[in-house]
Design an enzyme around this catalytic site. Sequence first.
Site, PDB file in Angstrom:
ATOM      1  N   GLY A 125      55.766  -9.968 -26.414  1.00  0.00           N
ATOM      2  CA  GLY A 125      54.945  -8.774 -26.193  1.00  0.00           C
ATOM      3  C   GLY A 125      54.922  -7.905 -27.434  1.00  0.00           C
ATOM      4  N   VAL A 172      57.073  -5.547 -28.767  1.00  0.00           N
ATOM      5  CA  VAL A 172      58.239  -5.485 -29.662  1.00  0.00           C
ATOM      6  C   VAL A 172      58.416  -6.812 -30.392  1.00  0.00           C
ATOM      7  CG1 VAL A 172      60.728  -5.187 -29.800  1.00  0.00           C
ATOM      8  CG2 VAL A 172      59.420  -3.775 -28.234  1.00  0.00           C
ATOM      9  N   ALA A 173      58.356  -7.921 -29.639  1.00  0.00           N
ATOM     10  CA  ALA A 173      58.573  -9.228 -30.257  1.00  0.00           C
ATOM     11  C   ALA A 173      57.531  -9.491 -31.343  1.00  0.00           C
ATOM     12  CB  ALA A 173      58.540 -10.328 -29.192  1.00  0.00           C
ATOM     13  N   GLY A 231      59.634 -14.048 -24.494  1.00  0.00           N
ATOM     14  CA  GLY A 231      58.730 -12.910 -24.295  1.00  0.00           C
ATOM     15  C   GLY A 231      58.146 -12.462 -25.614  1.00  0.00           C
ATOM     16  N   LYS A 286      67.137  11.068 -17.319  1.00  0.00           N
ATOM     17  CA  LYS A 286      66.003  10.250 -16.907  1.00  0.00           C
ATOM     18  C   LYS A 286      65.317  10.951 -15.739  1.00  0.00           C
ATOM     19  CE  LYS A 286      64.425   5.958 -17.836  1.00  0.00           C
ATOM     20  NZ  LYS A 286      64.448   5.176 -19.063  1.00  0.00           N
TER      21      LYS A 286
HETATM   22  P1  NAD Z   1      55.767  -6.088 -23.294  1.00  0.00           P
HETATM   23  O1  NAD Z   1      55.368  -5.925 -21.887  1.00  0.00           O
HETATM   24  O2  NAD Z   1      54.775  -5.785 -24.378  1.00  0.00           O
HETATM   25  O3  NAD Z   1      56.314  -7.569 -23.561  1.00  0.00           O
HETATM   26  C1  NAD Z   1      57.055  -8.317 -22.650  1.00  0.00           C
HETATM   27  C2  NAD Z   1      56.562  -9.743 -22.720  1.00  0.00           C
HETATM   28  O4  NAD Z   1      57.432 -10.559 -21.949  1.00  0.00           O
HETATM   29  C3  NAD Z   1      55.147  -9.926 -22.145  1.00  0.00           C
HETATM   30  O5  NAD Z   1      54.335 -10.623 -23.068  1.00  0.00           O
HETATM   31  C4  NAD Z   1      55.381 -10.737 -20.872  1.00  0.00           C
HETATM   32  O6  NAD Z   1      54.321 -11.598 -20.562  1.00  0.00           O
HETATM   33  C5  NAD Z   1      56.638 -11.505 -21.227  1.00  0.00           C
HETATM   34  N1  NAD Z   1      57.414 -12.002 -20.092  1.00  0.00           N
HETATM   35  C6  NAD Z   1      57.658 -11.400 -18.890  1.00  0.00           C
HETATM   36  N2  NAD Z   1      58.422 -12.191 -18.119  1.00  0.00           N
HETATM   37  C7  NAD Z   1      58.696 -13.296 -18.854  1.00  0.00           C
HETATM   38  C8  NAD Z   1      59.448 -14.471 -18.595  1.00  0.00           C
HETATM   39  N3  NAD Z   1      60.091 -14.673 -17.443  1.00  0.00           N
HETATM   40  N4  NAD Z   1      59.506 -15.417 -19.575  1.00  0.00           N
HETATM   41  C9  NAD Z   1      58.876 -15.230 -20.746  1.00  0.00           C
HETATM   42  N5  NAD Z   1      58.130 -14.148 -21.032  1.00  0.00           N
HETATM   43  C10 NAD Z   1      58.042 -13.183 -20.099  1.00  0.00           C
HETATM   44  O7  NAD Z   1      57.077  -5.176 -23.481  1.00  0.00           O
HETATM   45  P2  NAD Z   1      57.747  -4.665 -24.824  1.00  0.00           P
HETATM   46  O8  NAD Z   1      57.371  -3.228 -25.023  1.00  0.00           O
HETATM   47  O9  NAD Z   1      57.560  -5.642 -25.922  1.00  0.00           O
HETATM   48  O10 NAD Z   1      59.284  -4.653 -24.378  1.00  0.00           O
HETATM   49  C11 NAD Z   1      59.992  -5.869 -24.201  1.00  0.00           C
HETATM   50  C12 NAD Z   1      61.401  -5.549 -23.696  1.00  0.00           C
HETATM   51  O11 NAD Z   1      62.057  -4.664 -24.617  1.00  0.00           O
HETATM   52  C13 NAD Z   1      61.433  -4.825 -22.342  1.00  0.00           C
HETATM   53  O12 NAD Z   1      62.572  -5.241 -21.644  1.00  0.00           O
HETATM   54  C14 NAD Z   1      61.576  -3.360 -22.723  1.00  0.00           C
HETATM   55  O13 NAD Z   1      62.200  -2.615 -21.707  1.00  0.00           O
HETATM   56  C15 NAD Z   1      62.485  -3.486 -23.946  1.00  0.00           C
HETATM   57  N6  NAD Z   1      62.382  -2.343 -24.853  1.00  0.00           N
HETATM   58  C16 NAD Z   1      61.186  -2.003 -25.392  1.00  0.00           C
HETATM   59  C17 NAD Z   1      61.113  -0.921 -26.268  1.00  0.00           C
HETATM   60  C18 NAD Z   1      59.814  -0.537 -26.911  1.00  0.00           C
HETATM   61  O14 NAD Z   1      59.822   0.244 -27.887  1.00  0.00           O
HETATM   62  N7  NAD Z   1      58.685  -1.033 -26.448  1.00  0.00           N
HETATM   63  C19 NAD Z   1      62.274  -0.192 -26.598  1.00  0.00           C
HETATM   64  C20 NAD Z   1      63.500  -0.586 -26.021  1.00  0.00           C
HETATM   65  C21 NAD Z   1      63.532  -1.669 -25.150  1.00  0.00           C
END
Ligand code: NAD
Length: 357
Positions: free
Chosen positions: A182, A184-185, A180, A80
Site C-alpha cells: 500500500g 507506506v510500502a 502488503g 486516542k
Molecule cells: P494501505 O491501506 O495503503 O496498505 C495496506 C496494503 O495491505 C493494501 O494494499 C492492502 O491491499 C494490503 N493487504 C491487506 N491485507 C493483506 C493481506 N492479508 N495480505 C497481503 N496484503 C494485504 O495502508 P498503509 O497506510 O500503507 O499502512 C500499512 C500498515 O502500516 C497498516 O498496518 C498501518 O496501520 C501501518 N502504519 C501506517 C502509517 C502511515 O503513515 N500510513 C504509519 C504507521 C503505521
Amino acid sequence: MEIVEVMESGDYEQLVVVVDKDAGLKAFIAIHDTTLGPALGGCRIWPHPTEEAALTDALRLSRAMTYKNAAAGLNLGGGKALIWADPRTDKHEGMMRAFGQFLEGLGGRYITTEDVGSSPEDLVAISQATSHVVGLPRNLGGSGDPSNATGFGIYRGMKVATRQVLGTDSLKDVSIAIQGFGKVAGYLADHLLKEGARLTVTDINPDALARARALGCTIVEDPDTIYDVPSDIFAPCALGGSINPDTIDRLQCKIVAGSANNQLLTPENGEVLWEKGVLYVPDYVLNAGGVINLSYEIGRPYQEDAAMERVAGIADSVEKVMSISKDENISTANAANRLAEMRIKSVRRAKGIYLAP
Ligand code: NAD
C-alpha cells in the site's frame, strides 16, 4: 466494566465521555499519559458492537501511543479518540465540528489526527472548532499524508538492523519479502530499490501487485505463501497480527521489520522470535516516522526538511532498542517497552525534584 479499576491498573490519566445528541456524536477520548507533553493520537471512527468494546479500544490505543511517542523521543504523551459510529454511513461535518468543540475544551491536553475511519476532510472540519489537530492537508499548512515519512523511517531503521545481522548497512542484494504493498510500502520500496535490494511482494489487491510488478519486484500471487519465502527481511506492511503461532515457524528470514501496527498477535510472539534468533524490530519504534512528522506541525510552521531529518533519527531509536536487548538479555519487543518506560520514569522523577518543597 469497572472503569476506575481499569484506569488505575493501566496507569491511565483521564477518560472523557462525549455525547452531543444533535450532532449524533458519541465518543471516548482516552488520555493515557501526559508526562512528556500533550497526548497525541488519532481519531478512530468505528461502529464497535458494544460500548465496552469501543471504550476498551480507545484505552488500549491511547496506551500504545504513549509508548510510541516516548520511544520516538517526542515531547508528547499518548491519547486516542474513538468516535462510536460507522464512518461509511454516520459521520458528517456537523459531527466532526462538534467533536472539535469538545477537543477545544480540553485546552490542548489531547491533540488529534487521522486514524482508521477518519479522513483529511474530517480533520479540516474538526479544525473549524479547534487548533488541536494535526495532519491537515499541505494547502492548509499541515504535513499531509504521513506515509512518505513512515516509509523513510522504516528504511533508515532497516539499515541499522541489517548492520547488526548481516554486518553491513548496505541493502544491495538484501532480499526483502513485503506483505502488503500500500502507501507506506510503496514509499519504502522506492528507497530499497534505489539501494539495490531485491524485493518480493504480495498483496490481496491486484492494482497494488501491478504497481510492484512495474517496479521490477518479484510477485507472490497467493498472499498466504509470503511467510514461506526465504528472505533476509520479512516486512509486514499490511494489517496487524501477522506474526502469530500459525506463521512464526514458517518464517524463513533473519529480520522482521515493517510498517504494520501490532505485528505480534500477542507479546509472547516477540519472545518466540527472539528465542529463534530472528531480530524483530519493534513496530511502533520503526513506524514512528508518521507521528514524528506530525509533531513538526505543533507550535511551529511545518517544515518538511526538518521533519525528515528527525525521522531519520529512528535509526538511533532502533540502535537503543538493540542495545537494551543485548545489555539486559531481553527480547527487542521488551526492550522497546523498557526504552519508553525509562524515559517517562526519568522525566517524572525530574518533575518530582522540581516540585519537592
Ligand atoms: P494501505 O491501506 O495503503 O496498505 C495496506 C496494503 O495491505 C493494501 O494494499 C492492502 O491491499 C494490503 N493487504 C491487506 N491485507 C493483506 C493481506 N492479508 N495480505 C497481503 N496484503 C494485504 O495502508 P498503509 O497506510 O500503507 O499502512 C500499512 C500498515 O502500516 C497498516 O498496518 C498501518 O496501520 C501501518 N502504519 C501506517 C502509517 C502511515 O503513515 N500510513 C504509519 C504507521 C503505521
